[in-house]
Design a protein around this motif. Structure first.
Motif, PDB file in Angstrom:
ATOM      1  N   GLY A  47       0.780  -1.233   0.000  1.00  0.00           N
ATOM      2  CA  GLY A  47       0.000   0.000   0.000  1.00  0.00           C
ATOM      3  C   GLY A  47       0.807   1.275   0.000  1.00  0.00           C
ATOM      4  N   GLU A  48       2.129   1.199  -0.084  1.00  0.00           N
ATOM      5  CA  GLU A  48       2.958   2.409  -0.044  1.00  0.00           C
ATOM      6  C   GLU A  48       3.251   2.995  -1.421  1.00  0.00           C
ATOM      7  OE1 GLU A  48       6.506   1.384   2.096  1.00  0.00           O
ATOM      8  OE2 GLU A  48       5.487   1.294   4.020  1.00  0.00           O
ATOM      9  N   GLN A  49       3.025   2.207  -2.511  1.00  0.00           N
ATOM     10  CA  GLN A  49       3.405   2.695  -3.827  1.00  0.00           C
ATOM     11  C   GLN A  49       2.593   3.920  -4.254  1.00  0.00           C
ATOM     12  OE1 GLN A  49       2.241  -0.477  -2.941  1.00  0.00           O
ATOM     13  NE2 GLN A  49       2.244  -1.590  -4.861  1.00  0.00           N
ATOM     14  N   ALA A  50       1.278   3.889  -4.064  1.00  0.00           N
ATOM     15  CA  ALA A  50       0.448   5.021  -4.491  1.00  0.00           C
ATOM     16  C   ALA A  50       0.829   6.299  -3.744  1.00  0.00           C
ATOM     17  CB  ALA A  50      -1.035   4.695  -4.331  1.00  0.00           C
ATOM     18  N   PRO A  51       1.014   6.263  -2.407  1.00  0.00           N
ATOM     19  CA  PRO A  51       1.415   7.495  -1.714  1.00  0.00           C
ATOM     20  C   PRO A  51       2.750   8.081  -2.206  1.00  0.00           C
ATOM     21  CG  PRO A  51       0.534   5.944  -0.118  1.00  0.00           C
ATOM     22  CD  PRO A  51       0.635   5.215  -1.441  1.00  0.00           C
ATOM     23  N   VAL A  52       3.748   7.222  -2.495  1.00  0.00           N
ATOM     24  CA  VAL A  52       5.029   7.774  -2.964  1.00  0.00           C
ATOM     25  C   VAL A  52       4.911   8.319  -4.383  1.00  0.00           C
ATOM     26  CG1 VAL A  52       6.427   6.351  -1.409  1.00  0.00           C
ATOM     27  CG2 VAL A  52       6.075   5.587  -3.757  1.00  0.00           C
ATOM     28  N   LEU A  53       3.978   7.783  -5.158  1.00  0.00           N
ATOM     29  CA  LEU A  53       3.722   8.331  -6.490  1.00  0.00           C
ATOM     30  C   LEU A  53       2.984   9.668  -6.367  1.00  0.00           C
ATOM     31  CD1 LEU A  53       3.999   7.877  -9.531  1.00  0.00           C
ATOM     32  CD2 LEU A  53       1.887   6.529  -9.454  1.00  0.00           C
ATOM     33  N   ARG A  54       2.033   9.723  -5.432  1.00  0.00           N
ATOM     34  CA  ARG A  54       1.269  10.963  -5.232  1.00  0.00           C
ATOM     35  C   ARG A  54       2.148  12.113  -4.735  1.00  0.00           C
ATOM     36  NH1 ARG A  54      -3.775   9.306  -6.035  1.00  0.00           N
ATOM     37  NH2 ARG A  54      -4.382   7.316  -5.155  1.00  0.00           N
ATOM     38  N   ASP A  55       3.090  11.802  -3.838  1.00  0.00           N
ATOM     39  CA  ASP A  55       3.896  12.895  -3.266  1.00  0.00           C
ATOM     40  C   ASP A  55       5.177  13.196  -4.045  1.00  0.00           C
ATOM     41  OD1 ASP A  55       5.886  11.083  -2.424  1.00  0.00           O
ATOM     42  OD2 ASP A  55       5.167  11.024  -0.359  1.00  0.00           O
ATOM     43  N   GLY A  56       5.371  12.497  -5.177  1.00  0.00           N
ATOM     44  CA  GLY A  56       6.494  12.829  -6.046  1.00  0.00           C
ATOM     45  C   GLY A  56       7.796  12.097  -5.759  1.00  0.00           C
ATOM     46  N   ARG A  57       7.823  11.211  -4.766  1.00  0.00           N
ATOM     47  CA  ARG A  57       9.055  10.443  -4.526  1.00  0.00           C
ATOM     48  C   ARG A  57       9.290   9.412  -5.628  1.00  0.00           C
ATOM     49  NH1 ARG A  57       8.211   8.121   1.241  1.00  0.00           N
ATOM     50  NH2 ARG A  57       6.042   8.644   0.786  1.00  0.00           N
ATOM     51  N   ALA A  58       8.230   9.055  -6.349  1.00  0.00           N
ATOM     52  CA  ALA A  58       8.349   8.142  -7.491  1.00  0.00           C
ATOM     53  C   ALA A  58       7.715   8.809  -8.705  1.00  0.00           C
ATOM     54  CB  ALA A  58       7.652   6.820  -7.194  1.00  0.00           C
ATOM     55  N   ASP A  59       8.227   8.456  -9.888  1.00  0.00           N
ATOM     56  CA  ASP A  59       7.700   8.998 -11.143  1.00  0.00           C
ATOM     57  C   ASP A  59       6.652   8.088 -11.757  1.00  0.00           C
ATOM     58  OD1 ASP A  59       9.656  11.224 -11.332  1.00  0.00           O
ATOM     59  OD2 ASP A  59      11.096   9.571 -11.490  1.00  0.00           O
ATOM     60  N   VAL A  60       6.742   6.795 -11.424  1.00  0.00           N
ATOM     61  CA  VAL A  60       5.877   5.781 -11.999  1.00  0.00           C
ATOM     62  C   VAL A  60       5.809   4.636 -10.984  1.00  0.00           C
ATOM     63  CG1 VAL A  60       7.789   4.709 -13.274  1.00  0.00           C
ATOM     64  CG2 VAL A  60       5.472   4.454 -14.148  1.00  0.00           C
ATOM     65  N   ALA A  61       4.729   3.850 -11.012  1.00  0.00           N
ATOM     66  CA  ALA A  61       4.602   2.773 -10.017  1.00  0.00           C
ATOM     67  C   ALA A  61       3.850   1.591 -10.603  1.00  0.00           C
ATOM     68  CB  ALA A  61       3.866   3.272  -8.772  1.00  0.00           C
ATOM     69  N   LEU A  62       4.154   0.418 -10.057  1.00  0.00           N
ATOM     70  CA  LEU A  62       3.346  -0.767 -10.329  1.00  0.00           C
ATOM     71  C   LEU A  62       2.349  -0.887  -9.193  1.00  0.00           C
ATOM     72  CD1 LEU A  62       6.017  -3.385 -11.501  1.00  0.00           C
ATOM     73  CD2 LEU A  62       4.489  -1.977 -12.910  1.00  0.00           C
ATOM     74  N   LEU A  63       1.062  -0.848  -9.517  1.00  0.00           N
ATOM     75  CA  LEU A  63      -0.007  -0.928  -8.528  1.00  0.00           C
ATOM     76  C   LEU A  63      -0.843  -2.169  -8.817  1.00  0.00           C
ATOM     77  CD1 LEU A  63      -1.178   2.813  -8.512  1.00  0.00           C
ATOM     78  CD2 LEU A  63       0.456   1.706  -6.981  1.00  0.00           C
ATOM     79  N   HIS A  64      -1.636  -2.567  -7.824  1.00  0.00           N
ATOM     80  CA  HIS A  64      -2.423  -3.792  -7.932  1.00  0.00           C
ATOM     81  C   HIS A  64      -3.874  -3.505  -7.568  1.00  0.00           C
ATOM     82  CE1 HIS A  64       1.439  -5.812  -8.210  1.00  0.00           C
ATOM     83  NE2 HIS A  64       1.816  -5.028  -7.226  1.00  0.00           N
ATOM     84  N   ARG A  65      -4.752  -3.556  -8.601  1.00  0.00           N
ATOM     85  CA  ARG A  65      -6.183  -3.412  -8.344  1.00  0.00           C
ATOM     86  C   ARG A  65      -6.728  -4.784  -7.968  1.00  0.00           C
ATOM     87  NH1 ARG A  65      -6.670  -0.801 -13.537  1.00  0.00           N
ATOM     88  NH2 ARG A  65      -7.762  -2.659 -14.138  1.00  0.00           N
ATOM     89  N   PRO A  66      -7.597  -4.950  -7.010  1.00  0.00           N
ATOM     90  CA  PRO A  66      -8.385  -3.914  -6.334  1.00  0.00           C
ATOM     91  C   PRO A  66      -7.752  -3.383  -5.046  1.00  0.00           C
ATOM     92  CG  PRO A  66      -9.227  -6.061  -5.709  1.00  0.00           C
ATOM     93  CD  PRO A  66      -8.067  -6.307  -6.655  1.00  0.00           C
TER      94      PRO A  66
END
Length: 197
Positions: A47-66
């Motif tokens: 659950g940490e990938q989306a927050p680091v993408l949102r705050d700019g620490r990452a440029d792109v992320a692999l996420l898993h729905r749902p």
């Protein structure tokens, strides 16, 4: 970060222990592209990938729905898979060809783990508090928990663990996500490499 060429590196966030094969293929495919820049991989907890993408620490992320929140991101689907129950070797359900969600979630002696919320607190419940894949697999091998994870989670399972397909679990889609305002050529090239896999 600056790559050796003096061009900025791209930061790719991914959940540690998830999509390892896909991540390796993506990094290899992108590195073969003309003009590829360095890719810094930021391995995150659940659950940490989306927050680091949102705050700019990452440029792109692999996420898993749902499981991960993809709201507000541009995304491309990469892979969809079923889920498996990870159980201690020797458990009666571990010898079955398949199980149902209710069978796994109804094991009082092997409660599902409790992962931290974004604020660091844990939900209430009987399962052990876990923060990473290593803790989880050790607790399962010790007969203290079980887990339901995407099929790719069976790769690299250590001794003392078995994986059984959960036929009625929701399917999991791995997506590559980036902020819609991104103008990075490197991010666009990385996304293109991912969707060509």
């Amino acid at each position: 970060a600056l790559a050796g060429s003096g061009r900025p590196a791209v930061v790719l966030a991914a959940k540690a222990g998830a999509s390892s094969e896909l991540l390796a293929k993506l990094l290899d495919a992108y590195a073969a592209e003309p003009g590829a820049v360095a890719v810094d991989v930021l391995l995150c907890g659940p659950g940490e990938q989306a927050p680091v993408l949102r705050d700019g620490r990452a440029d792109v992320a692999l996420l898993h729905r749902p499981f991960d929140d993809t709201a507000g991101f541009d995304t491309e689907d990469l892979h969809t898979e079923g889920q498996v129950a990870i159980l201690p070797a020797g458990h009666p359900l571990g010898t079955r060809a398949e199980v149902r969600l209710a069978e796994v979630t109804g094991l009082p002696e092997l409660p599902l783990p409790r992962w931290p919320r974004p604020d660091g607190t844990f939900p209430d419940g009987p399962g052990p508090q876990v923060r990473d894949h290593t803790q989880l697999t050790q607790l399962i091998a010790l007969g203290r928990a079980c887990a339901i994870v995407p099929e790719t989670g069976r790769a690299g399972l250590g001794e003392g663990l078995v994986a059984v397909p959960v036929v009625d679990a929701p399917r999991v889609t791995t997506v590559i996500a980036w902020p819609p305002h991104s103008r990075s050529t490197a991010v666009a090239d990385l996304v293109r490499a991912a969707t060509a896999l």
